[in-house]
Design an enzyme around this catalytic site. Structure first.
Site, mmCIF file in Angstrom:
data_model
loop_
_atom_site.group_PDB
_atom_site.id
_atom_site.type_symbol
_atom_site.label_atom_id
_atom_site.label_comp_id
_atom_site.label_asym_id
_atom_site.label_seq_id
_atom_site.Cartn_x
_atom_site.Cartn_y
_atom_site.Cartn_z
ATOM 1 N N TYR A 28 0.970 -1.236 -0.089
ATOM 2 C CA TYR A 28 0.115 -0.001 -0.085
ATOM 3 C C TYR A 28 0.844 1.295 -0.225
ATOM 4 C CZ TYR A 28 -3.439 3.595 1.617
ATOM 5 O OH TYR A 28 -4.110 4.668 1.873
ATOM 6 N N ASP A 53 9.182 2.621 -0.608
ATOM 7 C CA ASP A 53 8.354 3.336 0.239
ATOM 8 C C ASP A 53 8.503 2.768 1.615
ATOM 9 O OD1 ASP A 53 6.081 4.058 1.759
ATOM 10 O OD2 ASP A 53 4.785 3.343 0.216
ATOM 11 N N LYS A 99 5.615 8.963 9.168
ATOM 12 C CA LYS A 99 5.333 8.521 10.373
ATOM 13 C C LYS A 99 6.286 9.138 11.395
ATOM 14 C CE LYS A 99 2.201 5.218 8.753
ATOM 15 N NZ LYS A 99 0.766 5.521 8.991
#
Length: 433
Positions: free
Chosen positions: A146, A241, A269
């Site tokens: 994702y 990613d 994050k």
């Protein structure tokens, strides 16, 4: 055990009149597990409390960024100091320089970095940069990874070994999805076929080197090494990613963990210390294509926000300290090992996987789960029981069988031992129902 939920239920009913589904991000709605989402009001250390005053050991950690735990003093003080001087300026700030220097000084894979406001924005920008740098249009992604809600990456595989993607969300024009090729993870044959057919059109391959959005699908290093080689041979860029794995499995993320150099890396994050943030970085020759130096345009009014930068600098200053990641890994491995030993002893179809301070509950005995289709769908119903057992007994994890959990600096041995006790009891109840 009866848990108070009246206030969360009241708040959720109000929220449903304000937001689609009552939430501002879909998984928060408890759609896959049922029940009422908990509305949190406070976090401190490894704990958080909801509106009904229930206390939880938190293994969601805001989906990963709280690697130091809630309300960590240095991060909180940095936020308060920064915001007391102004929350936003729309100009360069000292905080941007400090955080950028800290990251680049301790990461051999990037020369330049650009801060943005989310992981999705980082990925979107990295794809545009890859296309601008190569002059090509197609992108390869992998089923089970994702990359945020970027239009061209909200795709799923069609039929066949290497296929053009089909949209997995309404609102995405078919031509957008068709610029994306979807492959299976850990599939060398599919990778070779893809480049044989589309190689001259492929700008980049994007992958979560540690896929952690659809279970924890740990890849063989040999596959990632092959991927690096294929991209180099075809003049395509390799994008890692690392929105989840970056600064979580090590300061250099999965790139450092595996010793594999991608061309572009996306982050998010942890570098915001709990504040909204993202970033992408690469070697100088690639990043020089980004405006205002180059012709690949990307901008953001709140990019490099001083409050987020100050929080990130305070957090990463702790992470860069010697032994930080070894300690994280050792406590996580001990935690996981105790639970796996218990499940083995009781003959349960259950196994925990981990890497660094990331873990995942798998409701099967499979020794390897490397692709999305290998996840035991029958096990999902067990997770839903397990989730509510944990919730009722004071542990909060992501409300989906496909989400990973996180250990933070403040999950000390005492807290983890208590969690092991609750988790093992929940497993016994889960498999009896």
């Amino acid at each position: 055990m009866t848990v108070k939920t009246a206030q969360s239920e009241k708040l959720f009913n109000s929220a449903k009149l304000l937001f689609p589904g009552g939430v501002n991000s879909p998984v928060r709605a408890f759609g896959s597990v049922g029940g009422t989402p908990r509305f949190m009001v406070k976090g401190d250390g490894p704990y958080m409390w909801d509106a009904d005053e229930n206390q939880y050991i938190d293994f969601c950690c805001s989906w990963g960024p709280l690697i130091l735990g809630h309300n960590f003093t240095a991060v909180k003080d940095a936020i308060v100091e920064a915001v007391s001087n102004g929350a936003s300026f729309g100009t360069p700030t000292v905080q941007e320089n400090k955080l950028g220097q800290l990251i680049i000084d301790n990461n051999r894979f990037i020369d330049r970095i650009r801060f943005v406001s989310s992981g999705t924005e980082a990925v979107m920008s990295a794809l545009r940069l890859a296309r601008g740098y190569t002059g090509r249009s197609k992108v390869v992604k992998f089923e089970g990874c994702y990359h945020g809600h970027v239009d061209s990456l909200m795709v799923k595989a069609g039929s066949g070994l290497a296929t053009l993607g089909t949209s997995s969300s309404n609102g995405i024009p078919k031509p957008f999805a068709e610029e994306t090729i979807v492959l299976n993870l850990n599939d060398s044959e599919g990778l070779k076929q893809c480049f044989s057919e589309y190689g001259n059109d492929i700008a980049a391959v994007i992958i979560e080197p540690i896929p952690a959005n659809n279970g924890l699908l740990l890849q063989d290093k040999s596959f990632l090494t092959e991927l690096r080689g294929v991209c180099s041979d075809n003049n395509s860029l390799l994008i890692f990613d690392e929105v989840i794995s970056g600064f979580r499995v090590g300061f250099e993320g999965a790139a450092g963990y595996y010793g594999i150099a991608p061309d572009i890396i996306t982050y998010g994050k942890i570098i915001g210390g709990g504040m909204p943030v993202g970033a992408y970085g690469a070697k100088k020759e690639i990043m020089d294509k980004v405006s205002p130096l180059g012709d690949v345009y990307q901008a953001g009014t709140l990019s490099g926000n001083p409050v987020a930068m100050a929080a990130g600098y305070a957090q990463l200053s702790e992470c860069v300290k010697e032994g930080f990641y070894d300690d994280q890994r050792c406590r996580t491995e001990g935690f996981v090992s105790q639970i796996n030993s218990f499940a083995d002893e009781k003959g349960l179809d259950f196994k925990m996987f981990s890497v660094g301070s990331i873990f995942w509950f798998s409701f099967s005995k499979d020794e390897k789960v490397q692709r999305a289709e290998q996840i035991n769908e029958e096990g999902v119903k067990y997770f839903n029981i397990f989730f509510h057992e944990l919730l009722a007994n004071g542990i909060y994890i992501g409300p989906s069988a496909y989400e990973v959990g996180f250990v933070s600096k403040v999950h000390n041995p005492e807290v983890l031992d208590k969690a092991v006790e609750i988790i093992c009891a929940a497993l016994l109840k889960t498999y009896k129902k």
